[in-house]
Write an enzyme that holds these catalytic residues in place. Sequence first.
Site, short mmCIF file in Angstrom:
data_model
loop_
_atom_site.label_atom_id
_atom_site.label_comp_id
_atom_site.label_asym_id
_atom_site.label_seq_id
_atom_site.Cartn_x
_atom_site.Cartn_y
_atom_site.Cartn_z
N ASN A 209 -107.32 24.98 -5.74
CA ASN A 209 -106.75 23.72 -6.21
C ASN A 209 -107.85 22.66 -6.28
OD1 ASN A 209 -106.88 22.22 -3.58
ND2 ASN A 209 -105.64 23.99 -2.98
N LYS A 288 -114.54 43.55 -10.69
CA LYS A 288 -114.05 42.58 -11.67
C LYS A 288 -112.97 43.23 -12.54
CE LYS A 288 -115.55 39.63 -15.41
NZ LYS A 288 -116.58 39.38 -16.40
N PRO A 305 -100.18 32.27 6.09
CA PRO A 305 -99.60 31.65 7.27
C PRO A 305 -99.60 30.13 7.11
CG PRO A 305 -101.82 32.49 7.72
CD PRO A 305 -101.44 32.96 6.35
N ASP A 306 -98.58 29.46 7.62
CA ASP A 306 -98.56 27.99 7.60
C ASP A 306 -99.26 27.51 8.87
OD1 ASP A 306 -97.90 25.25 7.87
OD2 ASP A 306 -96.27 25.54 6.44
N ILE A 307 -100.50 27.06 8.69
CA ILE A 307 -101.36 26.73 9.83
C ILE A 307 -100.77 25.56 10.64
CG2 ILE A 307 -103.71 26.03 10.48
CD1 ILE A 307 -104.58 27.18 7.68
N PHE A 323 -100.14 16.27 6.12
CA PHE A 323 -100.25 15.57 4.84
C PHE A 323 -99.28 16.23 3.88
CE2 PHE A 323 -103.85 12.59 4.12
CZ PHE A 323 -104.27 12.49 5.44
N LYS A 337 -90.56 17.73 4.77
CA LYS A 337 -91.68 18.51 5.30
C LYS A 337 -91.95 18.13 6.75
CE LYS A 337 -94.47 19.91 1.86
NZ LYS A 337 -95.42 19.76 0.77
N LYS A 341 -91.51 20.79 9.82
CA LYS A 341 -92.66 21.20 10.64
C LYS A 341 -92.69 20.48 11.99
CE LYS A 341 -95.36 22.54 6.57
NZ LYS A 341 -96.65 22.90 6.01
O1 PMT Z 1 -109.40 16.54 -0.67
P1 PMT Z 1 -109.12 15.33 -1.52
O2 PMT Z 1 -109.57 15.50 -2.94
O3 PMT Z 1 -109.60 14.06 -0.89
O4 PMT Z 1 -107.53 15.21 -1.64
C1 PMT Z 1 -106.75 14.93 -0.49
C2 PMT Z 1 -105.45 15.73 -0.49
C3 PMT Z 1 -104.64 15.41 -1.73
C4 PMT Z 1 -105.76 17.24 -0.45
C5 PMT Z 1 -104.70 15.32 0.82
O5 PMT Z 1 -104.49 13.92 0.79
C6 PMT Z 1 -103.36 16.03 0.95
O6 PMT Z 1 -102.34 15.57 0.52
N1 PMT Z 1 -103.37 17.21 1.61
C7 PMT Z 1 -102.17 18.10 1.73
C8 PMT Z 1 -101.99 18.84 0.45
C9 PMT Z 1 -100.63 19.56 0.34
O7 PMT Z 1 -100.05 19.56 -0.68
O8 PMT Z 1 -100.19 20.10 1.38
P2 PMT Z 1 -98.81 20.97 1.45
O9 PMT Z 1 -97.67 20.16 1.01
O10 PMT Z 1 -99.08 22.28 0.78
O11 PMT Z 1 -98.77 21.20 2.98
C10 PMT Z 1 -98.23 20.26 3.90
C11 PMT Z 1 -99.06 20.25 5.15
O12 PMT Z 1 -99.13 21.56 5.73
C12 PMT Z 1 -100.49 19.83 4.92
O13 PMT Z 1 -100.86 19.07 6.04
C13 PMT Z 1 -101.26 21.14 4.87
O14 PMT Z 1 -102.60 21.01 5.32
C14 PMT Z 1 -100.46 22.01 5.80
N2 PMT Z 1 -100.44 23.45 5.44
C15 PMT Z 1 -99.88 23.87 4.28
C16 PMT Z 1 -99.84 25.21 3.98
C17 PMT Z 1 -100.39 26.14 4.88
N3 PMT Z 1 -100.38 27.44 4.62
N4 PMT Z 1 -100.96 25.70 6.01
C18 PMT Z 1 -101.00 24.37 6.30
O15 PMT Z 1 -101.54 23.98 7.35
#
Ligand code: PMT
Length: 397
Positions: A209, A288, A305-307, A323, A337, A341
């Site tokens: 991404n 490839k 896994p969701d960390i 975030f 969310k 969580k």
């Molecule tokens: O890196 P930049 O260009 O500065 O951009 C910042 C950002 C947009 C990446 C940041 O501000 C942000 O929003 N990060 C979260 C991105 C996101 O969409 O997360 P999510 O909705 O997929 O996940 C929610 C939360 O769970 C996040 O805190 C994520 O880190 C965490 N997560 C998600 C999936 C996973 N498998 N493990 C996780 O820990």
Amino acid sequence: MTEKRIVLGVTGGVAAYKACELVRLCVKAGIAVDVVMTQAGEHFVTAVTFQALSGRRVYTDLWDASIPNNMAHIELTRDATGIVVVPATADFMAKLVHGRADDLLSTLIVARQSTCPLLVAPAMNVEMWQNPATQRNAAQLRADGITLLGPGKGDQACGETGDGRMLEPEDIFRSIQALFSPKLLAGKRVLITAGPTQEPIDPVRVITNHSSGKMGFAIAAAARAAGAEVTLVCGPVTLPSPIGVSRVDVQTAREMFDAVKLHVGRSDVFIAVAAVADYFVVDSSKQKIKKDGSGKLLLELAENPDILAYVAALPGAPFCVGFAAESENLLEHAEAKRKRKKLPLLVANLAQEAFGADDNHIMLLDDAGTHTLPRAAKTELARYIVEKVASAIRRQP
Ligand code: PMT
């Protein structure tokens, strides 16, 4: 109000001209600068220049009879918030390693109190920097608790290219500003994830991404400036490590998960800024993938896994900040969310505004409700988030 003041040491390298800009930045920010120059430093920039820029006397001589008690080597550092050497030559670094005290700058450094931080910005030719003696000296300075600012990489005054180029004045200034930040997270350990993850499809293709890592790196720098011990686990990004932060580079979500599991046990705070891929490619190809004429390619994906959810559910979990980047219904999705969580704090932002940008528009969601912040630089928002975390953990039972 006590005066904000630093001592700026200038040694003999061509990058001394950049110290002039640094003095200007400090003065503009209300930080008084006492410049102390070595004799070699004076070959590059005159004391008069620093006197004009700092508006203060410039010190060049250990044996200056015009100083009433001749104790500049003691008194200059006593109320100073730190000493910053810009630029620091290979020779001056070697001197510091051995505790030599044969001019005013080296003597006042040896005579500084143990509570006075010393920051050193090396600047030298790439071969000088890579010389094993300089590398040994750099390692020793770090082991002695001295902060090395850089050096960076790039074109050098001598015409060569590589490591050894001094950091830009703005970067050094940020480290000086950090000396004055309230140490709200002193004694705390903060674990942060940042950047994207990459999930291999084959040896040359990945699912990823647009996360640049800027937000996570800014939070790591702000937490460090607030006195925390910071570990930053990051996916593939091109950003330099924030000074004083321990960095772990990973590629995939599963590698990020392993790194987090390794460090989370000793963390007081976990901030999940990374945009982690939700899925990985099952049995990614070792070779490839070639077109097979069918006009399509089917990939089997499995959930990563969701960390964050894992960390938040740990017994005795650290204070967790999540975030959420959403493209629509931001508040609604973000709050869902947060609840799912079980997070005490979540930062919500719009995906189309947040990814890759230098500034952002965020909302903070906690049990007390929603708080919207005005659009601001990610570095500024990071400071705010760190303050918010510090006050939340202070209130914890
Ligand atoms: O890196 P930049 O260009 O500065 O951009 C910042 C950002 C947009 C990446 C940041 O501000 C942000 O929003 N990060 C979260 C991105 C996101 O969409 O997360 P999510 O909705 O997929 O996940 C929610 C939360 O769970 C996040 O805190 C994520 O880190 C965490 N997560 C998600 C999936 C996973 N498998 N493990 C996780 O820990």
